[in-house]
Design an enzyme around this catalytic site. Structure first.
Site, PDB file in Angstrom:
ATOM      1  CG  ASP A 205      -1.948   1.017   1.293  1.00 39.57           C
ATOM      2  OD1 ASP A 205      -2.786   1.009   0.387  1.00 39.57           O
ATOM      3  OD2 ASP A 205      -1.962   1.839   2.230  1.00 39.57           O
ATOM      4  CD  GLU A 268      -2.175   2.249  -3.592  1.00 39.69           C
ATOM      5  OE1 GLU A 268      -3.236   2.797  -3.865  1.00 39.69           O
ATOM      6  OE2 GLU A 268      -1.593   2.456  -2.506  1.00 39.69           O
TER       7      GLU A 268
HETATM    8  C1  NOJ Z   1      -4.566   2.790  -0.902  1.00 32.96           C
HETATM    9  C2  NOJ Z   1      -5.665   1.845  -0.568  1.00 32.96           C
HETATM   10  O1  NOJ Z   1      -5.960   1.057  -1.692  1.00 32.96           O
HETATM   11  C3  NOJ Z   1      -6.820   2.696  -0.098  1.00 32.96           C
HETATM   12  O2  NOJ Z   1      -8.000   1.949   0.005  1.00 32.96           O
HETATM   13  C4  NOJ Z   1      -6.414   3.334   1.196  1.00 32.96           C
HETATM   14  O3  NOJ Z   1      -7.430   4.220   1.630  1.00 32.96           O
HETATM   15  C5  NOJ Z   1      -5.118   4.123   1.053  1.00 32.96           C
HETATM   16  N1  NOJ Z   1      -4.115   3.437   0.296  1.00 32.96           N
HETATM   17  C6  NOJ Z   1      -4.536   4.429   2.414  1.00 32.96           C
HETATM   18  O4  NOJ Z   1      -4.080   3.245   3.005  1.00 32.96           O
END
Ligand code: NOJ
Ligand code: CA
Length: 529
Positions: A205, A268
């Site tokens: 993440d 991500e």
């Molecule tokens: C990306 C995640 O996919 C999302 O759902 C989240 O709110 C943010 N990062 C913060 O962790």
């Protein structure tokens, strides 16, 4: 699963599948999907043919951000199940040839995490430096201009110490301080803990976020319309995207590679610049896979998508492969965003996703062309939205998986209210499509099977072919793909230079009778060999 010879790069040519656990399958009728629900649906996923699944957050959390606010990195959220349930899920998936990736949240913790509880209660706490603290600006107020994902200041005052703490997301998601070596050590242990349990890797993440500027300089302005590059009008040059984070991934990659079956790090990587995206692969010694947001947010046109693909492939270091995905739990689903609900267009999109070189990641529901669901304001569960009221709720892409056309959609028990509303009875459900060989679900399954047969474990070549405007034609491995993004059929004779392209039609995205031989129907694609 790939043969032992391709084990070292099993994600090449693979299809991964994101399971939004809370919305996949509820087994105890509390309205929330759970880990046993994923296990119960493994036969379906094996039938679909995916190589691995990525589970949305599974760790204990107060759920201010539905698991992206972790309060214990070594546990399982009680609402989703137990550690034994997760072990069983991993074991059962393995028996069916599928690997399991978890979601790791290293940018921030929950404010309920014991580290933050200790750090905020006492400025002298040994955990104080696990987080980012700063004195108020000289005239008072937040230390700098950084903005959280809600659009509000990224700083919240801790009245006990008079200092502010940083949170790039909700105030209950304090950012970790990656300048602190003990944070590194803590995450090394977390990685090993899960890898030792058989977890095949992590989706990481906010991978671009870890380090922040040591001097906390103001972020510069950026055009607000650019959704990938701008956060409410600021470019995250100092509040994220710092070069120091690369060392973290080099460190984690050594840990991942120390296992006999290398563990996978899938970032991500929310960056707008494809050079910056490629940089997360380092020299083949950082993240093996990186989500490509410029592709996701490109318009659904041959010119726009093919341009991102060409540039991505040109930028990646030798031996590295890209990731192609079009939906996830934060954005509008592609059958809505790209295709405005048109199933023919969604089938074309699936054909393209499945034939591009690298790794394909589907989001649960993509395989039946599931669209966004309008979630009425009163039922919204996404606090990130509720806090600002500004943007569309992310809940639209988080609604329960429609397994059948019953009222509870096969997701939960009859009469149970699911945590988010379903989309109402629809023919876009798994049971109906499984019974129809011409359905999108069957098309998707055939695409995945072809992909595995042609691409598994391979580093494949890609070459774009000459084609009329609105048509994207390419060679991918041993396949030729002609994708028609226009309102009229196109002749294969006009694609790929003199004489056109020809070959055996392996798959076409329009239903069998849709297009005459030698033509590709409007908003359709064919795969030839
Ligand atoms: C990306 C995640 O996919 C999302 O759902 C989240 O709110 C943010 N990062 C913060 O962790
Ligand atoms: Ca449940």
């Amino acid at each position: 699963m790939s043969s032992p010879g391709t084990e070292a790069r099993w994600w090449h040519g693979a299809t991964l599948y994101q399971v939004y656990v809370r919305s996949f399958q509820d087994t105890n009728d509390d309205g929330y999907g759970d880990l046993n629900g994923v296990t119960a649906r493994l036969d379906y996923l094996a039938w679909l043919g995916v190589d691995g699944i990525w589970l949305s957050p599974t760790m204990p959390s107060p759920d201010h951000d539905w698991g992206y606010d972790v309060s214990d990195y070594l546990g399982v959220h009680p609402e989703l199940g137990t550690l034994a349930d997760l072990d069983r899920l991993i074991g059962e998936a393995g028996q069916r040839g599928m690997r399991v990736l978890l979601d790791l949240v290293p940018n921030h913790t929950s404010s309920a995490h014991p580290w933050f509880v200790a750090a905020s209660g006492d400025p002298a706490s040994p955990y104080r430096d696990y987080y980012v603290w700063a004195d108020p600006a000289p005239g008072g107020g937040p230390p700098n201009n950084w903005l959280a994902a809600t659009g509000a200041s990224a700083w919240t005052l801790d009245p006990r110490s008079g200092q502010y703490y940083l949170h790039n997301f909700l105030p209950s998601q304090p950012d970790l301080n990656w300048w602190e070596p003990r944070v590194h050590e803590a995450f090394r242990e977390i990685l090993r803990f899960w890898f030792d349990r058989g977890v095949a890797g992590f989706r990481i993440d906010v991978a671009q976020g870890l380090y922040k500027d040591a001097e906390l300089r103001d972020d510069p302005p950026a055009p607000e319309a650019d959704v990938v590059r701008s956060r409410f009008g600021l470019a995250q040059v100092y509040s994220a995207n710092r070069p120091e984070s690369h060392a973290v991934f080099r460190d984690w990659r050594k840990i991942a590679d120390s296992y006999p079956s290398p563990r996978l790090l899938l970032g991500e990587t929310w960056v707008g610049d494809l050079h910056a995206l490629a940089a997360f692969h380092g020299h083949g010694d950082e993240l093996q896979l990186t989500f490509n947001f410029p592709f996701i947010f490109a318009p659904f046109s041959a010119a726009a998508l093919s341009a991102v693909v060409a540039e991505t492939l040109a930028d990646l270091p030798a031996g590295e492969v890209p990731v192609w995905t079009a939906s996830n739990h934060d954005i509008s689903r592609f059958p809505t965003r790209w295709c405005r609900g048109d199933e023919g267009k969604a089938r074309l999109a699936l054909l393209v996703l499945a034939t591009l070189p690298g790794t394909c990641v589907l989001y649960n529901g993509d395989e039946i062309a599931m669209t966004d669901v309008d979630v009425p304001d009163a039922l919204v569960r996404d606090l990130m939205r509720a806090e600002t009221g500004a943007r569309e709720s992310r809940d639209r892409s988080r609604t329960p998986m429609p397994w059948d056309d019953s009222l509870a959609a096969g997701f939960t028990g009859a009469g149970v209210r699911p945590w988010l509303p379903g989309g109402g009875r629809s023919s876009r459900n798994v049971a109906a499509q499984r019974a129809d060989p011409a359905s999108t679900l069957h098309l998707c399954r055939e695409l995945i099977a072809l992909r595995r047969a042609e691409f598994a474990g391979q580093l494949m070549g890609y070459q774009q072919l000459a084609a009329p405007a609105g048509v994207w034609a390419y060679r991918s491995g041993g396949l030729i793909v002609v994708a028609n993004f226009t309102d009229a059929p196109v002749s294969l004779a006009g694609v790929g230079g003199a004489g056109g392209v020809a070959g055996e039609v392996l798959i076409r995205s329009d239903r069998a009778a849709g297009a005459a031989a030698g033509f590709v129907g409007r908003w359709a694609g064919v795969i030839l060999r």
